[in-house]
Motif scaffolding. Structure first.
Motif, PDB file in Angstrom:
ATOM      1  N   VAL A  96      55.312  40.841  70.867  1.00 32.31           N
ATOM      2  CA  VAL A  96      55.637  41.355  69.527  1.00 32.31           C
ATOM      3  C   VAL A  96      56.040  42.825  69.553  1.00 32.31           C
ATOM      4  CG1 VAL A  96      54.123  39.698  68.380  1.00 32.31           C
ATOM      5  CG2 VAL A  96      53.231  41.945  69.006  1.00 32.31           C
ATOM      6  N   THR A 114      45.951  34.156  63.927  1.00 39.45           N
ATOM      7  CA  THR A 114      46.583  35.468  64.099  1.00 39.45           C
ATOM      8  C   THR A 114      47.510  35.490  65.313  1.00 39.45           C
ATOM      9  OG1 THR A 114      44.636  36.215  65.355  1.00 39.45           O
ATOM     10  CG2 THR A 114      44.682  36.702  63.007  1.00 39.45           C
ATOM     11  N   SER A 115      47.089  34.863  66.403  1.00 34.34           N
ATOM     12  CA  SER A 115      47.949  34.807  67.584  1.00 34.34           C
ATOM     13  C   SER A 115      49.189  33.964  67.319  1.00 34.34           C
ATOM     14  CB  SER A 115      47.178  34.224  68.776  1.00 34.34           C
ATOM     15  OG  SER A 115      46.220  35.131  69.242  1.00 34.34           O
ATOM     16  N   HIS A 156      55.557  31.154  75.824  1.00 33.77           N
ATOM     17  CA  HIS A 156      55.405  31.028  74.379  1.00 33.77           C
ATOM     18  C   HIS A 156      55.243  29.577  73.945  1.00 33.77           C
ATOM     19  CE1 HIS A 156      56.351  35.247  74.168  1.00 33.77           C
ATOM     20  NE2 HIS A 156      56.243  35.225  72.855  1.00 33.77           N
ATOM     21  N   THR A 210      47.690  39.380  67.155  1.00 37.78           N
ATOM     22  CA  THR A 210      48.352  38.665  68.246  1.00 37.78           C
ATOM     23  C   THR A 210      47.485  38.642  69.501  1.00 37.78           C
ATOM     24  OG1 THR A 210      50.497  39.384  67.381  1.00 37.78           O
ATOM     25  CG2 THR A 210      50.443  38.568  69.642  1.00 37.78           C
ATOM     26  N   TYR A 234      50.138  40.623  74.060  1.00 37.71           N
ATOM     27  CA  TYR A 234      50.637  41.112  72.774  1.00 37.71           C
ATOM     28  C   TYR A 234      52.035  41.689  72.948  1.00 37.71           C
ATOM     29  CZ  TYR A 234      49.686  45.671  74.795  1.00 37.71           C
ATOM     30  OH  TYR A 234      49.691  46.758  75.620  1.00 37.71           O
ATOM     31  N   ASN A 272      47.824  39.084  57.959  1.00 37.42           N
ATOM     32  CA  ASN A 272      47.155  39.427  59.211  1.00 37.42           C
ATOM     33  C   ASN A 272      45.888  40.242  58.957  1.00 37.42           C
ATOM     34  OD1 ASN A 272      48.080  38.624  61.899  1.00 37.42           O
ATOM     35  ND2 ASN A 272      50.070  39.414  61.242  1.00 37.42           N
ATOM     36  N   GLY A 275      51.869  35.985  65.491  1.00 41.31           N
ATOM     37  CA  GLY A 275      52.543  36.921  66.388  1.00 41.31           C
ATOM     38  C   GLY A 275      53.483  36.237  67.356  1.00 41.31           C
ATOM     39  N   PHE A 276      53.068  35.092  67.893  1.00 47.02           N
ATOM     40  CA  PHE A 276      53.910  34.390  68.848  1.00 47.02           C
ATOM     41  C   PHE A 276      55.128  33.762  68.177  1.00 47.02           C
ATOM     42  CE2 PHE A 276      50.621  35.102  71.800  1.00 47.02           C
ATOM     43  CZ  PHE A 276      51.113  34.818  73.060  1.00 47.02           C
TER      44      PHE A 276
END
Length: 491
Positions: free
Chosen positions: A293, A372-373, A192, A114, A290, A242, A376-377
């Motif tokens: 999360v 990856t971000s 977001h 993230t 981050y 991930n 997480g978002f």
């Protein structure tokens, strides 16, 4: 989400008392009792803060009546103690009713994935005036504190409410009231959606270049693929995905550093202009996002504070190292920065223009970092919307995911360039408010408010009021400076 096994005991107060071999009977604080009555099963090592007292009279010699009363009152006077606990509840598989504890390695990878987003590519552009040394100090200061504050308040909120899956809305409502809820809601949603729009827009450009398909197909493919993983995938599967993405990031990043560092000027890294640091803080803070999360993390790890702390510290240490090495390579390779008509040119673009091998590697690294971000978002926003809509925890409802995935996809296809100024605005005000001022204020209310009935759990961030004052004051100072700069009030 989390589900607790209900006790088979018929006693309504069975969950308020425990006894071990070397521990007298102990009773939970009222706030703890409420959460324990919702999740009654606890083992001895899951006891949290308790009030230890003695209700048994000692058979001593005869004493005056007043002395006996004073002595009994003294014996019955509760003394607060912090006792260690392993977890708040147990995550259960709804089909098998077996416990599925969250994996620490998956949690670390979730935090790392993230954090490592497209923001890393913008760091050299905003830190070239301050230099590597000053920007490195800024990155370290922006590193981990606010995430630990969010985790601390989140676990306390789960403990008091007696349920998992607690988002920033519930945390703000419990600690800051209606005003805190409004600030948290709108800041969280705006940040977001803005970042998800940027991620979809940038990833669709990269996929279009690689696959040769139309932009709308690339954006739809990216959103459906990763959105489907978030909705249908289990915790372990998402953690495995991930892990693969983070491994790809490390490999591509290593190749990028090796190729780009062929002409590194070490003396250029000694530059330090701390007066220019405030201008770089919004983008650096945005790159270290981050905290969204952390509520998901606390639920997955069953409120285990030791695991939560380890996941956050280790999970953010990887991006910190990447940021520092990346910034050193770029700032050390480009010693003279070109200036445009109104701004300094991006050092990364200068590097791409003089080294053709870097281009494809940067594209791969960017796509993996964005992916990856994005995961997480999506998880963070979907969990937030589920809590906001009062949907039952422990069930995968499609509505929060539809509300999370569709608007960014549509907006990125309409005109993604419109949102770049909004992203800068979000980094300056939204991130520093939501993940700077708000965690400090919530933690302050939790720790020091006279009306707070929160349990006395161990503090994840030391320093007391001084640390919280620095966090709140530092974020407020940067916001005020940017207001002066943006509205032309500064000299």
């Amino acid at each position: 989400m989390a589900n607790a096994i209900k006790s088979s005991s018929s006693s309504p107060t069975a969950c308020s008392f425990w006894r071990s071999q070397d521990m007298p009977m102990v009773r939970a604080q009222p706030a703890i009792e409420r959460s324990l009555n919702s999740n009654p099963i606890r083992s001895h090592n899951e006891v949290m803060v308790v009030r230890r007292g003695m209700s048994r009279k000692e058979s001593t010699g005869q004493k005056p009546e007043e002395e006996e009363e004073e002595e009994e009152e003294r014996r019955l006077q509760p003394v607060e103690e912090e006792l260690p606990f392993e977890r708040l509840f147990s995550n259960l598989n709804q089909a098998t009713l077996k416990r599925e504890p969250g994996s620490l390695s998956s949690a670390i990878l979730l935090v790392s994935g993230t954090t490592v987003g497209a923001g890393i590519l913008a760091i050299p552009a905003v830190t070239q005036e301050s230099g590597f040394v000053a920007s490195a100090v800024t990155c370290i200061l922006c590193w981990v504190v606010t995430g630990l504050l969010v985790a601390e308040v989140n676990v306390k909120t789960m403990c008091e409410l007696g349920s998992g899956g607690v988002s920033l809305v519930s945390m703000a409502r419990r600690t800051l009231g209606t005003a805190g809820v409004q600030i948290a809601c709108w800041s969280y949603i705006f940040i977001h959606y803005a970042l998800l729009v940027a991620y979809v827009a940038r990833s669709s450009d990269i996929l279009t270049d690689f696959l040769g398909i139309p932009l709308w197909e690339s954006a739809t493919l990216f959103s459906l693929l990763l959105g489907g993983i978030c909705y249908f995938g289990s915790q372990r599967f998402i953690g495995a995905v991930n892990g693969v993405l983070v491994l790809g990031i490390i490999i591509s990043f290593t190749a990028l550093v090796v190729v780009a560092s062929g002409d590194l000027h070490w003396d250029a890294l000694l530059k330090a202009n701390f007066q220019a640091v405030p201008l770089s803080i919004p983008i650096i803070a945005l790159s270290f996002v981050y905290q969204n999360v952390v509520p998901v993390l606390c639920t997955n790890l069953e409120g285990n504070l030791e695991k939560v702390r380890s996941a956050i510290v280790l999970g953010t240490a990887i991006p910190l190292a990447l940021f520092l090495v990346w910034n050193a390579v770029i700032l050390g390779s480009i010693t003279s920065f070109e200036r445009g008509s109104d701004k300094i040119a991006d050092p990364l673009q200068q590097l791409l223009s003089i080294n053709g091998v870097v281009g494809p590697i940067v594209q791969v690294f960017s796509l993996l970092a964005i992916a990856t971000s994005y995961i997480g978002f999506v998880l963070g926003l979907a969990d937030f919307l589920a809590d906001l809509l009062k949907l039952p925890s422990g069930q995968s409802r499609p509505l929060p995911y539809l509300l999370t995935l569709v608007p960014p996809l549509v907006l990125s296809l309409l005109d993604p360039d419109i949102f770049f100024k909004a992203l800068d605005f979000a980094g300056t005000y939204g991130v520093l408010v939501l993940f700077g001022i708000l965690p400090g204020a919530m933690s302050w209310s939790d720790r020091y408010s006279d009306s707070s009935d929160s349990p006395k759990l161990p503090q994840l961030v030391p320093g007391g009021k001084l640390t919280l004052s620095i966090v709140i004051g530092g974020a407020g100072f940067v916001i005020f400076s940017e207001l002066l700069e943006n509205f032309g009030l500064a000299n």
